[in-house]
Design an enzyme around this catalytic site. Structure first.
Site, PDB file in Angstrom:
ATOM      1  N   ALA A 189       0.818  -1.212   0.000  1.00 17.11           N
ATOM      2  CA  ALA A 189       0.000   0.000   0.000  1.00 17.11           C
ATOM      3  C   ALA A 189       0.849   1.259   0.000  1.00 17.11           C
ATOM      4  CB  ALA A 189      -0.936  -0.001   1.202  1.00 17.11           C
ATOM      5  N   THR A 190       2.007   1.229   0.637  1.00 19.48           N
ATOM      6  CA  THR A 190       2.871   2.417   0.646  1.00 19.48           C
ATOM      7  C   THR A 190       3.266   2.797  -0.770  1.00 19.48           C
ATOM      8  OG1 THR A 190       3.722   2.020   2.882  1.00 19.48           O
ATOM      9  CG2 THR A 190       5.091   3.334   1.404  1.00 19.48           C
TER      10      THR A 190
ATOM     11  N   ASN B 282      -6.116   3.074  10.915  1.00 19.45           N
ATOM     12  CA  ASN B 282      -5.358   1.897  11.323  1.00 19.45           C
ATOM     13  C   ASN B 282      -5.054   1.846  12.813  1.00 19.45           C
ATOM     14  OD1 ASN B 282      -3.621   4.143  10.284  1.00 19.45           O
ATOM     15  ND2 ASN B 282      -2.007   2.929  11.240  1.00 19.45           N
TER      16      ASN B 282
ATOM     17  N   GLN C   4      -7.346  -0.913   5.759  1.00 27.39           N
ATOM     18  CA  GLN C   4      -8.010  -1.567   6.891  1.00 27.39           C
ATOM     19  C   GLN C   4      -9.474  -1.907   6.599  1.00 27.39           C
ATOM     20  OE1 GLN C   4      -6.412  -2.560   9.588  1.00 27.39           O
ATOM     21  NE2 GLN C   4      -4.473  -1.536   9.192  1.00 27.39           N
TER      22      GLN C   4
ATOM     23  N   HIS D  10      -1.526  -8.190   2.987  1.00 21.95           N
ATOM     24  CA  HIS D  10      -1.334  -8.844   4.284  1.00 21.95           C
ATOM     25  C   HIS D  10      -2.278  -8.319   5.357  1.00 21.95           C
ATOM     26  CE1 HIS D  10       1.126  -5.842   6.678  1.00 21.95           C
ATOM     27  NE2 HIS D  10       1.249  -5.328   5.481  1.00 21.95           N
TER      28      HIS D  10
ATOM     29  N   THR E 245       9.340  -6.704 -12.409  1.00 21.50           N
ATOM     30  CA  THR E 245       8.737  -8.020 -12.589  1.00 21.50           C
ATOM     31  C   THR E 245       7.843  -8.371 -11.409  1.00 21.50           C
ATOM     32  OG1 THR E 245      10.646  -8.786 -13.854  1.00 21.50           O
ATOM     33  CG2 THR E 245       9.212 -10.478 -12.912  1.00 21.50           C
TER      34      THR E 245
ATOM     35  N   CYS F  66       4.046   0.417  12.024  1.00 20.76           N
ATOM     36  CA  CYS F  66       4.971   1.113  11.131  1.00 20.76           C
ATOM     37  C   CYS F  66       5.750   2.201  11.849  1.00 20.76           C
ATOM     38  CB  CYS F  66       4.199   1.731   9.960  1.00 20.76           C
ATOM     39  SG  CYS F  66       3.263   0.528   9.009  1.00 20.76           S
TER      40      CYS F  66
END
Length: 358
Positions: A72-73, A140, A168, A186, A222, A304
């Site tokens: 997501a970052t 979050n 979330q 994840h 890739t 984080c």
């Protein structure tokens, strides 16, 4: 072990693991091809990625495309930086650092305030030059659900695009409509290291990460068929179980609220995702609590930002003092959590807090 940190990451779904195994092929298999190669093995790998793209898109609004990223970052960076410079980016004060820091680095950042309940209400003025509005769907740290429909409408009226961090929310509740939506595998029982940016048809982005021009020319590099396949399988399971999972989380929430009734709740108790319980006891030494309760996996804030030593910017934004913010903990639970685990964790954490005289 008692795992109550679902906002940081979720256990890998067995279905996702099974989908990944095939694409971790060794030299004797036919499933280790590069999905960007034109030969048969490459086409097989590409087919697995396109299936996953459909599975992920099934929980998104209609009329857009899924761009796979490393998480997501990266997706949020692509959304913010890919729109170029010039104009203001309006963000809520409780956004994830991936939004706040990127918006500040990308140009003029206008920070929108939040209420004591942890809601960023849409009665605030936007700068005249606003080009992008970024308001997350579910916070979050405190789990509050933001008025995203109001913000999308306000962004449109201002001639700006609306970006939603739905990390979330995705796979748990219906994802809000937006111009761009960022997610991470994840956080809904997929593997780490893969995410996606959903982009509405007609929204133009420029390439931020240059190279081979993969992913519609917007994200070079890739792709991992194994990670992408795992994300797709996790999305499909989430879609199939969304009502069942929500009912289970509601039962867990009710039990947790009962067992932690003596703690003060942070953020709205109604406008929130009930898989997140952020609570505090004034004067609590959270570092000591975590040291003494090592069999319970919980958080003092965002994973984080752990180790920074600074009080949570989210808790500060809703008006908590430094001391109150530092006496707060976050409990996260979901699909694989049991009521017995909630009870056990409550007994351990409550006893440890009482040992501190609280």
């Amino acid at each position: 072990m008692n795992y109550l940190d679902y906002q940081a990451t979720t256990p890998l779904a067995p279905e996702a693991r099974e989908a990944m195994l095939r694409w971790l092929g060794g030299p004797d298999s036919d499933s280790f091809g590069n999905p960007h190669s034109a030969h048969r093995m490459g086409r097989m790998a590409k087919a697995a990625i396109e299936l996953a793209r459909e599975q992920v898109a099934a929980l998104m609004p209609q009329g857009g495309r899924v761009i796979f990223t490393g998480g997501a970052t990266e997706a949020l960076n692509l959304a913010i930086r890919g729109r170029g410079s010039g104009g203001s980016v309006a963000v809520s004060a409780i956004e994830h650092a991936a939004v706040l820091d990127t918006a500040q680095d990308a140009g003029t950042c206008h920070v929108l305030g939040v209420s004591a309940d942890g809601l960023c209400n849409a009665d605030q003025e936007l700068p005249a030059d606003t080009r992008l509005v970024a308001i997350m769907q579910v916070n979050n740290e405190i789990g509050t659900i933001q008025p995203t429909v109001d913000w999308q409408r306000k962004a449109r009226e201002a001639g700006a695009l609306y970006l939603c961090d739905a990390v979330q929310a995705y796979g748990k509740i219906a994802v809000t409509d937006a111009d761009m939506i960022a997610i991470s595998a994840h956080k809904f029982h997929g593997p780490k290291g893969v995410g996606a940016l959903w982009v509405r048809d007609g929204v133009d982005l420029r390439e931020v990460q240059t190279g081979g021009g993969q992913e519609f020319g917007l994200r070079s590099g890739t792709l991992s068929p194994a990670l992408v396949a795992g994300m797709g399988a996790a999305a499909q399971v989430a879609a199939e179980r969304i009502e069942q999972d929500a009912a289970h989380v509601e039962a867990l929430w009710t039990r947790a609220r009962e067992r932690f009734a003596d703690w003060t709740h942070n953020g709205s108790a109604s406008e929130r995702w009930h898989g997140n319980l952020n609570i505090r006891r004034d004067g609590l030494d959270v570092a000591r609590l975590m040291s003494e309760c090592r069999e319970v996996m919980f958080s003092a804030g965002s994973a984080c930002a752990s180790g920074s030593g600074r009080p949570s910017h989210v808790l500060k934004a809703i008006g908590l003092s430094d001391a109150q913010a530092k006496s707060s903990i976050r409990l996260g639970f979901g699909r694989y959590t049991t009521l017995e685990e909630i009870d056990a964790a409550a007994s351990i954490l409550n006893a440890a807090a009482q040992d501190q005289g609280l």
